[in-house]
Design an enzyme around this catalytic site. Structure first.
Site, PDB file in Angstrom:
ATOM      1  N   GLU A 107      -4.941   1.579   3.013  1.00  7.50           N
ATOM      2  CA  GLU A 107      -4.904   0.410   3.882  1.00  7.50           C
ATOM      3  C   GLU A 107      -5.010   0.808   5.346  1.00  7.50           C
ATOM      4  OE1 GLU A 107      -3.137  -2.665   6.496  1.00  7.50           O
ATOM      5  OE2 GLU A 107      -2.441  -0.604   6.142  1.00  7.50           O
ATOM      6  N   GLU A 108      -4.481   1.979   5.676  1.00  9.15           N
ATOM      7  CA  GLU A 108      -4.452   2.415   7.063  1.00  9.15           C
ATOM      8  C   GLU A 108      -5.826   2.782   7.613  1.00  9.15           C
ATOM      9  OE1 GLU A 108      -2.076   1.812   8.758  1.00  9.15           O
ATOM     10  OE2 GLU A 108      -0.233   1.881   7.597  1.00  9.15           O
TER      11      GLU A 108
ATOM     12  N   ASP B 137       1.536 -10.362   0.545  1.00 14.89           N
ATOM     13  CA  ASP B 137       1.306  -8.980   0.967  1.00 14.89           C
ATOM     14  C   ASP B 137       2.194  -8.683   2.176  1.00 14.89           C
ATOM     15  OD1 ASP B 137      -0.070  -6.475   0.791  1.00 14.89           O
ATOM     16  OD2 ASP B 137      -1.379  -7.053   2.436  1.00 14.89           O
TER      17      ASP B 137
ATOM     18  N   ASP C 181      -0.097   4.315   1.216  1.00 14.41           N
ATOM     19  CA  ASP C 181      -0.404   5.302   2.242  1.00 14.41           C
ATOM     20  C   ASP C 181       0.310   5.023   3.559  1.00 14.41           C
ATOM     21  OD1 ASP C 181      -2.162   3.017   2.385  1.00 14.41           O
ATOM     22  OD2 ASP C 181      -3.295   4.084   3.940  1.00 14.41           O
TER      23      ASP C 181
ATOM     24  N   HIS D  70       0.830  -1.214   0.000  1.00 14.85           N
ATOM     25  CA  HIS D  70       0.000   0.000   0.000  1.00 14.85           C
ATOM     26  C   HIS D  70       0.858   1.254   0.000  1.00 14.85           C
ATOM     27  CE1 HIS D  70       0.383   0.784   4.433  1.00 14.85           C
ATOM     28  NE2 HIS D  70       0.398  -0.545   4.531  1.00 14.85           N
TER      29      HIS D  70
END
Length: 633
Positions: A289-290, A318, A222, A220
């Protein structure tokens, strides 16, 4: 077992306490002679003594011969075929019967069998060239700056961020996209890039054989925001991306720009070496994702399902687990399971009014009683032998030389003995209740609270949000039912009505109303457990991890044994949205436990540069191994 039989019948008999049983190497006639009764008048006294002494010596010497032959048989016995374990009964019978035989060595390969290390063979020369290149200063500085430059772009995700295209805070992702395009020109020349929901990225690297299911690598873009009040506490500025010769500093260096940039650096490196894959590779990078992947991973999922189909990928890797040193043995722990999640909103509504004429309890008082009751009744934590964490414990028992013999025996016995399982559960909770409850129990944490608008006004509502991470053996429905069981007595005492997740309990002349609900509409049951054991994708991943550690460029890792143990993720990743893409989902980033300066989501986030380089090595070897393996579809 021959070994067990001899030591059980002969080896534990002492000549001091009496003659050993008849040896199997004595003839029937000799047995009859030795066993012949001695009447008081058969021979003189001296003769009887000599006869007994003779039998004593003969029995003793025969027993020693039997012991020696038993040891010889044991030493020369053939090893069991690979993949076939001795039963736990025979393991512990042998270890208990043979003096000096180590229980640890006996159970080592039976509780937690390991895959064979897998190193590139068809691509061995390329793998060697890459390792040589990785050790050059010019390569290291290029790779470190790839990450440092990405860290300098503050792609923060806030819980209240609006929809992509509407909230300008998303636009930092566009800056990151431009940076990625500039740093990785070959990727953008050779791979097909698709932007999904404006900001999420999907790259397709076409393989020569379209019949092979692609590999999916995800990460991700972010990061969590930096609290402005803590900026002065950072050793280096939080978005500096500064490399000080050992550490690369800044928010996202560990979570998860090292995974994002590490996988891109691996692919760019392979392209620079002229590698062309047989199997297609897909890279997918989320944007939020966060906060649960609400706009990023969901859009990526829908895109991949529409363009590739369900279960279209051979393996998905992942962010997640890493490796650590346990008493000289390297334990790598890919998460094959993930706990569920539920946020409960508790809201209490009462009549308002002036504080000069208060009721016995305000909404805040009622809420306090509800919260206290919850905290006085924590959810139970249970260890199940079919759970993922029990398999982690098996690997500790089998391969961690520092584990106490008591725990090792308990883990082994707990495979079949319910009493031992219960004792093991109690022992672990007694050792570290907080830590182990988080692993094999459903947790609860009251994280948010609010209520009231004015100091002289009775609060008409008060609320709290309780965060739960649901154990892999439980469900959202079971958690909701427990709320009703635990809080019903409180609402009854205070004569409150209760709306529990849509089910109402009314009372006459109610003093107030309590509503329980899903705070954000993000209820999530525990993830399906990815296959391990003889599963091809698991063996490929495990074998790649083992060979990467075995061939590590880091001096401190050389010569150490390595073990791969399945683990469970206590938090949630973007993979929560990818369950329909493949059943072979592994959360593993190949970062060492000592490679983070201060962890993630806090001040002084930094990654050790050498550890980041090993992440790049892992991604390249995984791609090369996947390209030539028969373990994937």
């Amino acid at each position: 077992m021959v070994f067990s039989r001899f030591f059980g019948r002969v080896g534990h008999q002492s000549p001091v306490s009496g003659a050993a049983p008849p040896s199997p190497f004595v003839s029937d006639s000799e047995k009859q002679q030795l066993d012949k009764p001695e009447g008081p008048t058969s021979v003189p006294v001296i003769g009887r003594v000599r006869s007994r002494w003779y039998k004593f010596k003969l029995a003793y010497h025969l027993s020693q011969i039997a012991i020696g032959l038993a040891c010889l048989v044991f030493l020369l016995r053939p090893s069991p075929p690979k993949g076939i374990s001795l039963s736990m009964f025979s393991v512990f019978t042998a270890s208990e019967s043979a003096p000096g035989l180590s229980t640890f060595e006996t159970v080592k390969n039976n509780l937690c069998p390991q895959a064979d290390p897998i190193a590139p063979s068809k691509h061995a020369k390329l793998a060697g060239s890459l390792d040589t290149w990785f050790q050059e200063d010019a390569y290291k500085l290029w790779a470190y700056e790839n990450l440092g430059g990405a860290v300098r772009i503050p792609t923060e995700t806030y819980d209240d961020i609006g929809k992509p295209g509407e909230d300008p805070r998303w636009n930092t992702r566009l800056v990151l996209h431009d940076y990625i395009e500039q740093r990785f020109p070959l990727i953008h020349a050779e791979l097909t890039r698709t932007k999904v929901n404006t900001f999420a990225l999907v790259y397709h690297w076409q393989g020569a054989n379209p019949a092979l299911k692609p590999v999916l690598l995800t990460a991700h873009q972010d990061v969590v925001p930096v609290d402005a009040n803590t900026i002065g506490d950072w050793i280096q500025p939080p978005y500096s991306g500064y490399f000080d010769g050992k550490w690369i500093w800044g928010r996202g260096s560990c979570d998860d720009k090292s995974g994002l940039i590490g996988s891109l650096t691996a692919v760019e490196s392979l392209l620079k070496q002229g590698f062309k894959p047989e199997r297609s590779i897909v890279l997918a990078y989320g944007i939020d994702e966060e906060r649960g992947g609400v706009d990023g991973a969901t859009a990526i999922r829908d895109y991949l399902l529409a363009n590739y189909g369900e279960n279209a990928f051979s393996i998905l890797v992942d962010e997640g687990g890493g490796y650590s040193d346990h008493n000289g043995v390297l334990f790598a722990s890919p998460s094959v399971a993930e706990k569920g999640k539920f946020n409960t909103r508790i809201e209490v509504m009462t009549l308002g009014g002036h504080s000069s004429r208060p009721l016995p309890h305000t909404s805040i008082g009622y809420l306090s009683s509800l919260i206290k009751t919850l905290e006085d009744h924590p959810l139970p934590a249970h260890l199940y032998r079919n759970g993922t964490y029990f398999r982690t414990l098996e690997c500790s028992a089998a391969h961690d030389p520092g584990l106490s013999s008591h725990l090792r025996d308990l883990i082994a016995d707990a495979l079949t003995d319910d009493a031992a399982l219960a004792e093991l559960e109690s022992a672990l909770l007694a050792q570290d209740a907080r830590g182990y409850r988080a692993i094999f129990g459903t947790t609860q944490a009251v994280d948010l609270v609010g209520g009231g608008v004015k100091v002289n006004a009775l609060p008409e509502s008060a609320w709290a949000v309780v965060d739960h991470r649901i154990a892999d053996w439980s469900t959202v429905q079971a958690l909701q039912a427990r709320y009703v069981d635990v809080l019903s007595s409180v609402v009854a005492v205070y004569n409150l009505t209760l709306d529990a997740f849509g089910k109402t309990l009314d009372v006459a002349d109610a003093a107030g109303h309590v509503r329980l609900s899903d705070a954000y509409g993000t209820a999530l049951n525990p993830a399906p457990v990815s296959p391990t054991g003889e599963s091809g994708p698991w063996k490929l991943l495990s074998g790649t991890i083992l060979s990467t550690l075995d061939s590590s460029l880091r001096t401190e890792l050389k010569g150490k044994d390595a073990v791969v143990a399945p683990g469970i993720s206590l938090g949630n990743t973007d993979t929560r949205h990818y369950w329909n893409l493949t059943k072979h989902i592994f959360r593993y980033g190949h970062r060492g436990a000592s490679d983070g300066f201060n962890g993630a989501h806090t001040i002084n986030e930094a990654i050790k540069a050498e550890g980041y380089l090993e992440m790049i090595r892992f991604f390249t070897r995984l791609i090369l191994n996947a390209d030539e393996t028969e373990l994937l579809e």
